[in-house]
Design a protein around this motif. Structure first.
Motif, mmCIF file in Angstrom:
data_model
loop_
_atom_site.group_PDB
_atom_site.id
_atom_site.type_symbol
_atom_site.label_atom_id
_atom_site.label_comp_id
_atom_site.label_asym_id
_atom_site.label_seq_id
_atom_site.Cartn_x
_atom_site.Cartn_y
_atom_site.Cartn_z
ATOM 1 N N GLY A 5 0.904 -1.140 -0.002
ATOM 2 C CA GLY A 5 0.099 0.070 -0.049
ATOM 3 C C GLY A 5 0.804 1.195 -0.035
ATOM 4 N N ASN A 6 1.990 1.271 0.764
ATOM 5 C CA ASN A 6 2.853 2.487 1.100
ATOM 6 C C ASN A 6 3.555 2.526 -0.398
ATOM 7 N N GLU A 44 -1.204 -4.653 -7.130
ATOM 8 C CA GLU A 44 -1.407 -5.401 -6.102
ATOM 9 C C GLU A 44 -1.224 -6.966 -6.491
ATOM 10 N N ASP A 45 -1.833 -6.907 -7.497
ATOM 11 C CA ASP A 45 -1.973 -8.456 -8.174
ATOM 12 C C ASP A 45 -0.355 -8.839 -8.514
ATOM 13 N N PRO A 73 8.033 -8.908 -8.122
ATOM 14 C CA PRO A 73 8.894 -8.002 -7.471
ATOM 15 C C PRO A 73 9.141 -7.563 -6.321
ATOM 16 N N ASP A 74 10.582 -7.475 -5.889
ATOM 17 C CA ASP A 74 10.813 -7.304 -4.452
ATOM 18 C C ASP A 74 10.395 -5.975 -3.961
ATOM 19 N N PRO A 75 9.385 -5.696 -3.099
ATOM 20 C CA PRO A 75 9.149 -4.289 -2.755
ATOM 21 C C PRO A 75 10.335 -3.501 -2.215
ATOM 22 N N ASN A 76 11.245 -4.186 -1.401
ATOM 23 C CA ASN A 76 12.496 -3.401 -1.070
ATOM 24 C C ASN A 76 13.400 -2.910 -2.214
#
Length: 441
Positions: A5-6, A44-45, A73-76
């Motif tokens: 979400g962020n 998000e999917d 994908p890695d969010p970091n």
């Protein structure tokens, strides 16, 4: 760690229009696709379910009869791309690769490094690494031959050094990408440069090496020049290495440090070096993986040829920089920037841990210039040499169970297939040197 979400909020704030999803093949070559930044549910999917792609078209991945793979994908790893025009509004994520059954793909180089790091994380340990990738800024002459961009040497300044503007732009853009740049300078060879960035967790650092090389090539291309990370682009001058400073930590404690010892090194540091030295011939295939790598690894050009370690000794394969305490580290000097950092870091960690687990003694440090020793003196002191060719290196790799187990069966087999093909392609070529030397026989 950003929540999904962020991240979506951040992407909305930056007016992102396209999301670039990136991974690397077995050789460390970046691959990517761009996905339009649509509605929030689609993004998000993408994070939860990934994006399906044809893995049979990627070197070292899967065969055509079993080709479906998924990139997640890695969010970091969210990053803007400073070399892209602002109006393009592109962001990038580095991906992990999965099977359609949602299992980590055994041929994903990034996944293999994560697997090795998890083994030590479960013991409360972390593996930090700080690479120093060197590169050449190059031009072409009127006949189309590649030439160095300048004639400067180590630490030279203007007007001999024609690289300050390049390096300033590179450092600014790299800092925008989140790099902590420690120093930048001209290196020994004409046209050769180095930008050193701060050591960090091995996974984050491997991601950074890929981004670093990609960013430098793109930024310099926008300035009308070229950059090469080829280990030995020019005859008669130093080649480009990627010395790797490394240490193990437990929390905030550097396990390579022991202030009570004469050298300031712990027993674990010595054993880790013992593992690196014992496996260094096979390790060469991974950290110096091209035919051209072995034209850098020759005596006379400050390249690490001799399998020994020394305190501050740059003629040895392993050097121990003077810093102690939390800054204590081992500098392994044979890697070059053509390597796949995920595989190289995995292999170095695995052989270092083998050294610790089996208490492999590295012997006494070499506190003399090894380059000055004769072959007889090298033999007397028990100092071996690294492989002189990719052929020798991959044969050593074939016999090394520790590295193959660390990389896994899939990557080990695909890697060897790639090296066999590279050597076969190289060995049938006829070069200008040979024509000049032998045409009159």
């Amino acid at each position: 760690m950003d929540t999904i979400g962020n991240l979506i909020e951040k992407m909305d704030e930056k007016a992102i229009k396209f999301v670039r999803l990136q991974f690397v093949d077995i050789n460390g070559v970046p691959k990517s696709i761009s996905v339009p930044f649509g509605n929030d549910d689609d993004i998000e999917d993408m994070f939860n379910d990934g994006v399906l792609f044809d893995g049979s078209s990627v070197d070292g991945f899967v065969e055509i009869h079993d080709s479906d793979l998924v990139m997640k994908p890695d969010p970091n790893t969210f990053s803007l791309l400073p070399w892209r025009p602002e109006e393009s509004c592109v962001c990038r994520f580095i991906c992990d690769i999965y099977t359609p059954e949602n299992k980590p793909f055994e041929g994903d180089p990034r996944g293999i490094l994560k697997k090795s790091l998890k083994k030590i994380k479960d013991k409360g340990l972390s593996y930090n690494i700080g690479p120093e990738p060197e590169f050449f800024i190059i031009d072409q002459d009127e006949e189309g031959n590649y030439i160095p961009h300048d004639d400067a040497s180590y630490f030279d300044v203007e007007p001999l050094d024609k690289g300050p503007n390049f390096r300033r732009k590179l450092v600014v853009d790299l800092e925008e990408l989140g790099f902590e740049v420690e120093a930048s300078h001209h290196e020994v060879a004409p046209g050769q440069n180095e930008i050193a960035f701060k050591f960090d967790d091995a996974l984050k650092t491997a991601d950074a090496v890929i981004t670093f090389k990609q960013a430098i090539k793109a930024i310099v291309d926008n300035m009308g020049y070229m950059v090469t990370f080829m280990p030995k682009p020019f005859f008669g001058v130093n080649g480009s290495g990627m010395h790797c400073h490394q240490s193990l930590f437990k929390g905030n404690e550097n396990l390579f440090s022991d202030e009570s010892s004469k050298s300031g090194l712990s027993q674990d540091a010595l054993y880790f070096m013992g593992g690196l030295l014992k496996h260094s011939e096979a390790l060469s295939a991974v950290v110096a993986p091209t035919v051209n790598s072995y034209k850098r690894l020759v005596p006379g050009y400050e390249a690490p040829v001799y399998m020994a370690y020394g305190l501050k000794n740059r003629s040895a394969l392993i050097r121990i920089p003077a810093a102690r305490g939390k800054g204590t580290r081992i500098e392994y000097r044979s890697p070059d920037p053509s390597c796949n950092p995920y595989l190289a870091f995995t292999a170095m960690l695995e052989v270092g841990l083998d050294g610790i687990n089996n208490k492999i003694d590295p012997g006494e440090p070499a506190e003399f210039n090894i380059y000055n020793l004769t072959n007889e003196e090298l033999e007397e002191k028990g100092i071996g040499t690294l492989p002189a060719s990719l052929w020798e290196a991959y044969h050593a790799f074939e016999e090394n169970n520790v590295i193959q187990k660390g990389l896994g069966k899939h990557i080990s087999e695909k890697f060897l297939d790639s090296k066999y093909a590279e050597w076969d392609e190289y060995r049938i070529q006829v070069f200008g040197y040979e024509q000049k030397k032998y045409i009159g026989l």
